[in-house]
Design an enzyme around this catalytic site. Structure first.
Site, PDB file in Angstrom:
ATOM      1  N   PHE A 152       0.808  -1.225   0.000  1.00 17.45           N
ATOM      2  CA  PHE A 152       0.000   0.000   0.000  1.00 17.45           C
ATOM      3  C   PHE A 152       0.839   1.271   0.000  1.00 17.45           C
ATOM      4  O   PHE A 152       0.338   2.343  -0.319  1.00 17.45           O
ATOM      5  CB  PHE A 152      -0.938  -0.003   1.220  1.00 17.45           C
ATOM      6  CG  PHE A 152      -0.273   0.389   2.504  1.00 17.45           C
ATOM      7  CD1 PHE A 152      -0.055   1.732   2.823  1.00 17.45           C
ATOM      8  CD2 PHE A 152       0.169  -0.566   3.418  1.00 17.45           C
ATOM      9  CE1 PHE A 152       0.581   2.095   4.004  1.00 17.45           C
ATOM     10  CE2 PHE A 152       0.797  -0.207   4.595  1.00 17.45           C
ATOM     11  CZ  PHE A 152       1.002   1.126   4.891  1.00 17.45           C
ATOM     12  N   LYS A 176      -1.407  -7.175  -9.478  1.00 16.40           N
ATOM     13  CA  LYS A 176      -2.389  -7.179  -8.380  1.00 16.40           C
ATOM     14  C   LYS A 176      -1.959  -6.098  -7.381  1.00 16.40           C
ATOM     15  O   LYS A 176      -1.084  -6.302  -6.543  1.00 16.40           O
ATOM     16  CB  LYS A 176      -2.467  -8.542  -7.678  1.00 16.40           C
ATOM     17  CG  LYS A 176      -3.729  -8.585  -6.796  1.00 16.40           C
ATOM     18  CD  LYS A 176      -3.574  -9.294  -5.496  1.00 16.40           C
ATOM     19  CE  LYS A 176      -2.860  -8.591  -4.403  1.00 16.40           C
ATOM     20  NZ  LYS A 176      -3.565  -7.483  -3.750  1.00 16.40           N
ATOM     21  N   SER A 229       5.399  -6.999   3.234  1.00 18.39           N
ATOM     22  CA  SER A 229       6.009  -7.302   4.536  1.00 18.39           C
ATOM     23  C   SER A 229       6.814  -8.607   4.458  1.00 18.39           C
ATOM     24  O   SER A 229       6.554  -9.460   3.604  1.00 18.39           O
ATOM     25  CB  SER A 229       4.917  -7.413   5.592  1.00 18.39           C
ATOM     26  OG  SER A 229       3.989  -8.400   5.194  1.00 18.39           O
ATOM     27  N   CYS A 284       9.644   1.516   3.522  1.00 19.21           N
ATOM     28  CA  CYS A 284      10.600   0.445   3.836  1.00 19.21           C
ATOM     29  C   CYS A 284      12.004   1.021   3.938  1.00 19.21           C
ATOM     30  O   CYS A 284      12.918   0.331   4.364  1.00 19.21           O
ATOM     31  CB  CYS A 284      10.555  -0.632   2.763  1.00 19.21           C
ATOM     32  SG  CYS A 284      11.148  -0.042   1.188  1.00 19.21           S
ATOM     33  N   GLU A 386       9.104  -4.083  12.890  1.00 24.92           N
ATOM     34  CA  GLU A 386       8.951  -2.950  11.977  1.00 24.92           C
ATOM     35  C   GLU A 386       7.668  -2.223  12.391  1.00 24.92           C
ATOM     36  O   GLU A 386       6.573  -2.797  12.308  1.00 24.92           O
ATOM     37  CB  GLU A 386       8.827  -3.455  10.531  1.00 24.92           C
ATOM     38  CG  GLU A 386       8.728  -2.333   9.532  1.00 24.92           C
ATOM     39  CD  GLU A 386       8.482  -2.818   8.102  1.00 24.92           C
ATOM     40  OE1 GLU A 386       7.773  -3.826   7.917  1.00 24.92           O
ATOM     41  OE2 GLU A 386       8.998  -2.173   7.174  1.00 24.92           O
TER      42      GLU A 386
HETATM   43  P1  NAD Z   1       1.545  -6.713   2.988  1.00 30.10           P
HETATM   44  O1  NAD Z   1       2.604  -7.736   3.029  1.00 30.10           O
HETATM   45  O2  NAD Z   1       0.457  -6.762   3.995  1.00 30.10           O
HETATM   46  O3  NAD Z   1       0.803  -6.738   1.547  1.00 30.10           O
HETATM   47  C1  NAD Z   1       1.543  -6.699   0.342  1.00 30.10           C
HETATM   48  C2  NAD Z   1       0.752  -7.432  -0.740  1.00 30.10           C
HETATM   49  O4  NAD Z   1       0.567  -8.798  -0.339  1.00 30.10           O
HETATM   50  C3  NAD Z   1      -0.647  -6.862  -0.967  1.00 30.10           C
HETATM   51  O5  NAD Z   1      -0.914  -6.842  -2.346  1.00 30.10           O
HETATM   52  C4  NAD Z   1      -1.554  -7.830  -0.234  1.00 30.10           C
HETATM   53  O6  NAD Z   1      -2.833  -7.950  -0.834  1.00 30.10           O
HETATM   54  C5  NAD Z   1      -0.807  -9.147  -0.331  1.00 30.10           C
HETATM   55  N1  NAD Z   1      -1.046 -10.009   0.822  1.00 30.10           N
HETATM   56  C6  NAD Z   1      -1.289  -9.621   2.102  1.00 30.10           C
HETATM   57  N2  NAD Z   1      -1.447 -10.714   2.897  1.00 30.10           N
HETATM   58  C7  NAD Z   1      -1.293 -11.796   2.114  1.00 30.10           C
HETATM   59  C8  NAD Z   1      -1.328 -13.204   2.357  1.00 30.10           C
HETATM   60  N3  NAD Z   1      -1.565 -13.701   3.575  1.00 30.10           N
HETATM   61  N4  NAD Z   1      -1.132 -14.035   1.315  1.00 30.10           N
HETATM   62  C9  NAD Z   1      -0.880 -13.547   0.083  1.00 30.10           C
HETATM   63  N5  NAD Z   1      -0.847 -12.226  -0.209  1.00 30.10           N
HETATM   64  C10 NAD Z   1      -1.039 -11.357   0.795  1.00 30.10           C
HETATM   65  O7  NAD Z   1       2.281  -5.280   3.019  1.00 30.10           O
HETATM   66  P2  NAD Z   1       1.633  -3.839   3.128  1.00 30.10           P
HETATM   67  O8  NAD Z   1       1.126  -3.638   4.506  1.00 30.10           O
HETATM   68  O9  NAD Z   1       0.748  -3.554   1.976  1.00 30.10           O
HETATM   69  O10 NAD Z   1       2.955  -2.929   2.891  1.00 30.10           O
HETATM   70  C11 NAD Z   1       3.843  -2.615   3.924  1.00 30.10           C
HETATM   71  C12 NAD Z   1       5.035  -3.540   3.958  1.00 30.10           C
HETATM   72  O11 NAD Z   1       5.701  -3.533   2.705  1.00 30.10           O
HETATM   73  C13 NAD Z   1       6.085  -3.111   4.966  1.00 30.10           C
HETATM   74  O12 NAD Z   1       6.564  -4.231   5.636  1.00 30.10           O
HETATM   75  C14 NAD Z   1       7.168  -2.476   4.123  1.00 30.10           C
HETATM   76  O13 NAD Z   1       8.456  -2.480   4.692  1.00 30.10           O
HETATM   77  C15 NAD Z   1       7.102  -3.342   2.903  1.00 30.10           C
HETATM   78  N6  NAD Z   1       7.701  -2.674   1.749  1.00 30.10           N
HETATM   79  C16 NAD Z   1       8.895  -3.153   1.310  1.00 30.10           C
HETATM   80  C17 NAD Z   1       9.525  -2.533   0.244  1.00 30.10           C
HETATM   81  C18 NAD Z   1      10.834  -3.038  -0.257  1.00 30.10           C
HETATM   82  O14 NAD Z   1      11.175  -2.748  -1.385  1.00 30.10           O
HETATM   83  N7  NAD Z   1      11.564  -3.805   0.529  1.00 30.10           N
HETATM   84  C19 NAD Z   1       8.918  -1.430  -0.383  1.00 30.10           C
HETATM   85  C20 NAD Z   1       7.680  -0.992   0.079  1.00 30.10           C
HETATM   86  C21 NAD Z   1       7.075  -1.627   1.161  1.00 30.10           C
END
Ligand code: NAD
Length: 500
Positions: A152, A176, A229, A284, A386
């Site tokens: 997000f 997605k 995450s 991140c 985090e």
């Molecule tokens: P998230 O992991 O909750 O969701 C990311 C994606 O995974 C979304 O599209 C979501 O629909 C999907 N998802 C969520 N739960 C799932 C599951 N159980 N099974 C399969 N798919 C699932 O992350 P978020 O809250 O949207 O974003 C924040 C996180 O992203 C933070 O941890 C941040 O550090 C990380 N992030 C990392 C980078 C990087 O490049 N390392 C960049 C941006 C954000």
């Protein structure tokens, strides 16, 4: 006044399809209002999108690279023409300030600019006379249908880390986006459609785990790019590779900013404040832990605390802009508040406390004010988790060795920074710190599009990172041809055969 919900269509085979099922709410975090619903897609939607991408593949693979990137050049122009519209959409569904949204969109546009140069990175290698009269060449070909699953926190930039490079390389794509912020991704995809992208080359499906699992298992999907995450990033890597896909999977982070006793106070304060509280800490690359070394706490800490207390929090969806916006959802705000409580209970001091922040012009927004937790120790909950909110941990170390040691004990490894006037200390830090993106006298720096977005440890699962040359390598496979031509024979036979 009732708000008219925006539509959140799927994009499959060049058609914008209105969902048949209700979905999950998309909020304007500044006000707490629901502005749209994101449909919960199904495996059938995934199959339709992958089949559309597969159908578009043969023609797109055969389209000369230079023609492919001409479409991206028009796309980039349309992004410029519609820049403020995208920025406002981004701010409305995410809650970050307009300045931060402009940064989000611009960093994404830089990936398109990088992708315009992809033809030169597709050039192969040749050795003539690898043996007498035998030549050998390696060329790069696309993989096929590729998938992107995004978080997000950067609604514009993160999807753009993926598909401009993938499609410039000749692949087709299914995106997605995060179910919390799909509207910016849709707006941007409409511009790519307008730029002349053939139907089915880019597709969008929505949803949560069920849709992700269907994408991971689909036999026609060749590669998965994921950002989110760490627990989900690890899951995507494990399940995706088990199904034989190529996977690049970026996870969460906890980034350390070391402030040496000789650091310039004004510049380091500005750098740390921006790193910790930019995008309300939902990055991140947030500099979420300041490690003050030696006497630095006497000089820099009071300035940091004062600067954090001055940060004005408020709604970002109107002309008067605050310094910092809201968090993405009420649940996330409550999680951040719980973590601050845990920090205080476990012994941290709280010289800047954003828990009780009041925003009278938007009382239902999801706000937390800028918070500093001082004297954080290893082993505390806030030192390990985090937080992903506007919370800066402060740790105190006696020297650079101790500061590097604490940073290197983190199981994450996205970025780290040092503020110092000493070239020797900076070199030592750069050399020894255990992470993939290092800043010197600059807040934790996210790599630009020409470089890999280079997480290490539990911040990345895979071999080839997103962006830059590694991005092109990820989205292509090499073919090595060894050839020998005789001075008689085959040519004549072929000629004779073709005349029959
Ligand atoms: P998230 O992991 O909750 O969701 C990311 C994606 O995974 C979304 O599209 C979501 O629909 C999907 N998802 C969520 N739960 C799932 C599951 N159980 N099974 C399969 N798919 C699932 O992350 P978020 O809250 O949207 O974003 C924040 C996180 O992203 C933070 O941890 C941040 O550090 C990380 N992030 C990392 C980078 C990087 O490049 N390392 C960049 C941006 C954000």
């Amino acid at each position: 006044m009732a708000i008219t919900l925006e539509s959140c269509p799927l994009f499959i085979g060049g058609e914008w399809l209105q969902p048949k099922v209700a979905g999950t709410p998309i909020f304007n975090p500044s006000t707490g209002d629901i502005i749209a619903e994101c449909p919960l897609g199904t495996p059938a939607d995934v199959n339709a999108a992958v089949e559309a991408a597969q159908a578009a593949l043969p023609a797109w693979m055969e389209t000369p690279p230079v023609e492919r990137v001409r479409i991206l050049a028009r796309f980039k122009m349309l992004m410029e023409d519609n820049f403020e519209d995208i920025v406002r959409c981004n701010t409305r569904e995410h809650g970050k300030t307009l300045v931060e949204s402009r940064g989000d969109v611009k960093r994404g546009m830089e990936v398109i600019e990088f992708a315009l140069g992809v033809p030169s990175l597709l050039m192969g290698d040749v050795i003539e006379n690898i043996a007498r009269g035998i030549d050998c060449e390696a060329i790069r070909q696309p993989l096929g249908v590729c998938v992107g699953i995004t978080p997000f926190n950067f609604p514009a930039m993160v999807p753009l880390w993926m598909y401009p490079i993938a499609i410039a390389c000749g692949n087709t794509f299914v995106l997605k986006p995060s179910e919390k912020v799909p509207l910016t991704a849709i707006k941007i995809a409409k511009l790519l459609e307008k730029a002349g992208l053939p139907k089915g080359v880019l597709n969008i499906v929505h949803g949560g785990r069920e849709v992700v699992d269907a994408l991971l298992a689909h036999p026609k999907v060749k590669a998965i790019s994921f950002v989110g995450s760490t627990p989900i990033a690890r899951y995507i890597y494990e399940v995706g590779t088990k199904h034989g896909k190529r996977v690049q999977s970026n996870g969460g982070a906890k980034n350390y900013v070391v402030i040496m006793p000789d650091a310039d106070i004004e510049n380091s304060t500005r750098g740390v404040i921006e790193a910790a509280f930019g995008c309300a800490g939902e990055r991140c690359m947030a500099g979420s832990t300041a490690v003050v070394v030696g006497g630095a706490e006497k000089s820099v800490l009071p300035t940091l605390i004062e600067a954090a207390k001055r940060i004005k929090v408020g709604p970002t969806d109107r002309a008067a802009q605050p310094d910092m916006g809201a968090l993405i959802t009420e649940q996330h705000r409550d999680r951040v508040l719980r973590l601050i409580e845990a920090g205080v209970k476990e012994g941290a001091k709280i010289p800047a406390d954003g828990r009780g922040v009041k925003v009278s012009e938007a009382p239902n927004g999801f706000y937390v004010g800028a918070t500093i937790l001082d004297h954080v120790e290893r082993g505390m909950t806030v030192a390990n988790e985090e937080i992903f909110g506007p919370v800066l941990n402060v740790m105190h170390m006696e020297d650079l060795d101790a500061a590097i040691e604490v940073a290197n004990k983190s199981f994450y490894g996205n970025g780290a920074s040092i503020f110092t006037r000493s070239g020797k200390a900076a070199r030592e830090f750069k050399h020894r710190v255990n992470c993939g993106m290092v800043g010197i006298n600059i807040g934790v720096p996210a790599s630009m599009a020409w470089f890999p977005f280079n997480g290490w440890n539990e911040s990345f699962f895979g071999d080839l990172h997103m962006q830059g040359k590694e991005g092109v390598q990820f989205f292509t496979q090499q073919k090595v041809t060894t050839s020998r031509w005789f001075s008689y024979g085959e040519g004549d036979i072929w000629h004779a055969e073709s005349k029959k």
